[in-house]
Motif scaffolding. Structure first.
Motif, PDB file in Angstrom:
ATOM      1  N   GLY A 247       0.797  -1.220   0.000  1.00 15.31           N
ATOM      2  CA  GLY A 247       0.000   0.000   0.000  1.00 15.31           C
ATOM      3  C   GLY A 247       0.828   1.268   0.000  1.00 15.31           C
ATOM      4  O   GLY A 247       0.517   2.225  -0.725  1.00 15.31           O
ATOM      5  N   TRP A 248       1.895   1.280   0.761  1.00 14.95           N
ATOM      6  CA  TRP A 248       2.651   2.517   0.909  1.00 14.95           C
ATOM      7  C   TRP A 248       3.508   2.856  -0.297  1.00 14.95           C
ATOM      8  O   TRP A 248       4.037   3.966  -0.404  1.00 14.95           O
ATOM      9  CB  TRP A 248       3.511   2.456   2.170  1.00 14.95           C
ATOM     10  CG  TRP A 248       2.690   2.693   3.384  1.00 14.95           C
ATOM     11  CD1 TRP A 248       2.213   1.763   4.242  1.00 14.95           C
ATOM     12  CD2 TRP A 248       2.193   3.947   3.864  1.00 14.95           C
ATOM     13  NE1 TRP A 248       1.453   2.345   5.229  1.00 14.95           N
ATOM     14  CE2 TRP A 248       1.424   3.680   5.027  1.00 14.95           C
ATOM     15  CE3 TRP A 248       2.310   5.266   3.427  1.00 14.95           C
ATOM     16  CZ2 TRP A 248       0.788   4.685   5.739  1.00 14.95           C
ATOM     17  CZ3 TRP A 248       1.673   6.269   4.153  1.00 14.95           C
ATOM     18  CH2 TRP A 248       0.935   5.966   5.300  1.00 14.95           C
TER      19      TRP A 248
ATOM     20  N   THR B 113      -0.238   9.070  -4.337  1.00 17.07           N
ATOM     21  CA  THR B 113      -1.473   9.802  -4.059  1.00 17.07           C
ATOM     22  C   THR B 113      -1.820  10.617  -5.298  1.00 17.07           C
ATOM     23  O   THR B 113      -1.097  11.536  -5.668  1.00 17.07           O
ATOM     24  CB  THR B 113      -1.274  10.745  -2.860  1.00 17.07           C
ATOM     25  OG1 THR B 113      -0.957   9.966  -1.716  1.00 17.07           O
ATOM     26  CG2 THR B 113      -2.549  11.541  -2.594  1.00 17.07           C
TER      27      THR B 113
ATOM     28  N   ARG C 145      -9.699  10.777   1.065  1.00 13.26           N
ATOM     29  CA  ARG C 145      -9.968   9.794   0.007  1.00 13.26           C
ATOM     30  C   ARG C 145     -10.603  10.464  -1.207  1.00 13.26           C
ATOM     31  O   ARG C 145     -10.233  10.174  -2.353  1.00 13.26           O
ATOM     32  CB  ARG C 145     -10.873   8.683   0.541  1.00 13.26           C
ATOM     33  CG  ARG C 145     -10.207   7.787   1.569  1.00 13.26           C
ATOM     34  CD  ARG C 145     -11.097   6.604   1.933  1.00 13.26           C
ATOM     35  NE  ARG C 145     -10.510   5.805   3.013  1.00 13.26           N
ATOM     36  CZ  ARG C 145     -10.945   4.605   3.389  1.00 13.26           C
ATOM     37  NH1 ARG C 145     -11.985   4.064   2.769  1.00 13.26           N
ATOM     38  NH2 ARG C 145     -10.360   3.943   4.373  1.00 13.26           N
TER      39      ARG C 145
ATOM     40  N   ASP D  66      -7.282   4.431   1.732  1.00 11.62           N
ATOM     41  CA  ASP D  66      -6.097   4.609   2.569  1.00 11.62           C
ATOM     42  C   ASP D  66      -5.030   3.599   2.148  1.00 11.62           C
ATOM     43  O   ASP D  66      -5.348   2.475   1.755  1.00 11.62           O
ATOM     44  CB  ASP D  66      -6.432   4.398   4.046  1.00 11.62           C
ATOM     45  CG  ASP D  66      -7.191   5.568   4.625  1.00 11.62           C
ATOM     46  OD1 ASP D  66      -7.505   6.504   3.878  1.00 11.62           O
ATOM     47  OD2 ASP D  66      -7.471   5.548   5.843  1.00 11.62           O
ATOM     48  N   ASN D  67      -3.765   3.959   2.292  1.00 13.56           N
ATOM     49  CA  ASN D  67      -2.685   3.086   1.860  1.00 13.56           C
ATOM     50  C   ASN D  67      -2.732   1.722   2.546  1.00 13.56           C
ATOM     51  O   ASN D  67      -2.480   0.695   1.911  1.00 13.56           O
ATOM     52  CB  ASN D  67      -1.340   3.765   2.120  1.00 13.56           C
ATOM     53  CG  ASN D  67      -1.173   5.042   1.329  1.00 13.56           C
ATOM     54  OD1 ASN D  67      -1.788   6.057   1.655  1.00 13.56           O
ATOM     55  ND2 ASN D  67      -0.354   5.013   0.292  1.00 13.56           N
TER      56      ASN D  67
ATOM     57  N   LEU E  80      -5.212  -0.763   0.719  1.00 10.81           N
ATOM     58  CA  LEU E  80      -5.172  -0.992  -0.718  1.00 10.81           C
ATOM     59  C   LEU E  80      -4.935  -2.450  -1.104  1.00 10.81           C
ATOM     60  O   LEU E  80      -5.514  -2.943  -2.079  1.00 10.81           O
ATOM     61  CB  LEU E  80      -4.108  -0.102  -1.364  1.00 10.81           C
ATOM     62  CG  LEU E  80      -4.472   1.383  -1.458  1.00 10.81           C
ATOM     63  CD1 LEU E  80      -3.277   2.185  -1.968  1.00 10.81           C
ATOM     64  CD2 LEU E  80      -5.672   1.595  -2.370  1.00 10.81           C
TER      65      LEU E  80
ATOM     66  N   GLY F 267      -3.269   5.932  -3.041  1.00  9.02           N
ATOM     67  CA  GLY F 267      -3.413   6.161  -1.608  1.00  9.02           C
ATOM     68  C   GLY F 267      -3.850   7.594  -1.332  1.00  9.02           C
ATOM     69  O   GLY F 267      -4.243   8.334  -2.234  1.00  9.02           O
TER      70      GLY F 267
END
Length: 202
Positions: A22-23, A27, A56, A130-131, A134, A153
């Motif tokens: 996710g990270w 974005t 979001r 949100d990361n 995901l 994200g």
């Protein structure tokens, strides 16, 4: 190594893998391969969009390209529609109403995917959440037949303790949701109705 230590090490590795997945996602950013940008609910309380929900929507708007639709999905446990709150936020950020679609009934990520299918159809999507969320979201949407071209994200950040809690929760939710996906397919193969599977498996 004891069985308990082995399980804990495997769980920690899963949490770290899902967190890294996710990270590493940006974005915002337009993906021209997609036709729909899907923003998942999870940031509203008592009829009001919270900062996590606002982040979001902002990430969804930043990911929206020419000709693409912004799809907002999520109900509220106490009644009402988180999707409607997100739609209002998106309009304030400049998205034209005719480019927005909404799904108002879902309470879980799996229901986000299932209940959005009649609206999205076979169009390719970008998922925004949100990361930490995901990896599981991508698994569920792909498991239900979506073509997911990209993940986005948000800029929302929690304190360290709360962030660790969410990542730990995802490490448990991931395998549980995988089992639900498998059960969904098996039950369908045995002739169980869609309504029964939604009530029982989501």
């Amino acid at each position: 190594m004891s069985i308990i230590a082995f399980i804990l090490c495997g769980y920690a590795a899963l949490c770290l893998t899902m967190a890294a997945y996710g990270w590493t996602r940006p974005t915002g950013g337009i993906d021209p391969r997609a036709q729909v940008v899907v923003v998942l609910g999870g940031g509203a309380r008592v009829g009001q969009l919270q900062p996590v929900g606002q982040a979001r929507v902002a990430a969804g708007v930043a990911s929206l390209g020419p000709g693409q639709t912004l799809h907002l999905t999520g109900g509220l446990a106490g009644g009402g529609s988180e999707a409607a709150l997100m739609a209002a936020e998106a309009k304030q950020l400049g998205v034209e109403p005719h480019r927005i679609t909404q799904e108002h009934e879902s309470r879980t990520t799996q229901q986000n995917a299932l209940f959005s299918q009649p609206i999205i159809g076979e169009r390719a999507i970008v998922i925004v959440s949100d990361n930490f969320h995901l990896a599981r979201a991508a698994m569920l949407f792909r498991g239900h037949g979506y073509t997911v071209t990209a993940l986005r994200g948000t800029t929302y950040r929690r304190g360290m303790r709360r962030a660790l809690w969410f990542f730990a929760r995802e490490g448990l939710s991931g395998p549980i949701n995988l089992l639900r996906l498998i059960a969904w397919g098996l039950a369908g193969g045995l002739g169980a109705s869609r309504d029964w599977r939604i009530r029982t498996l989501t």
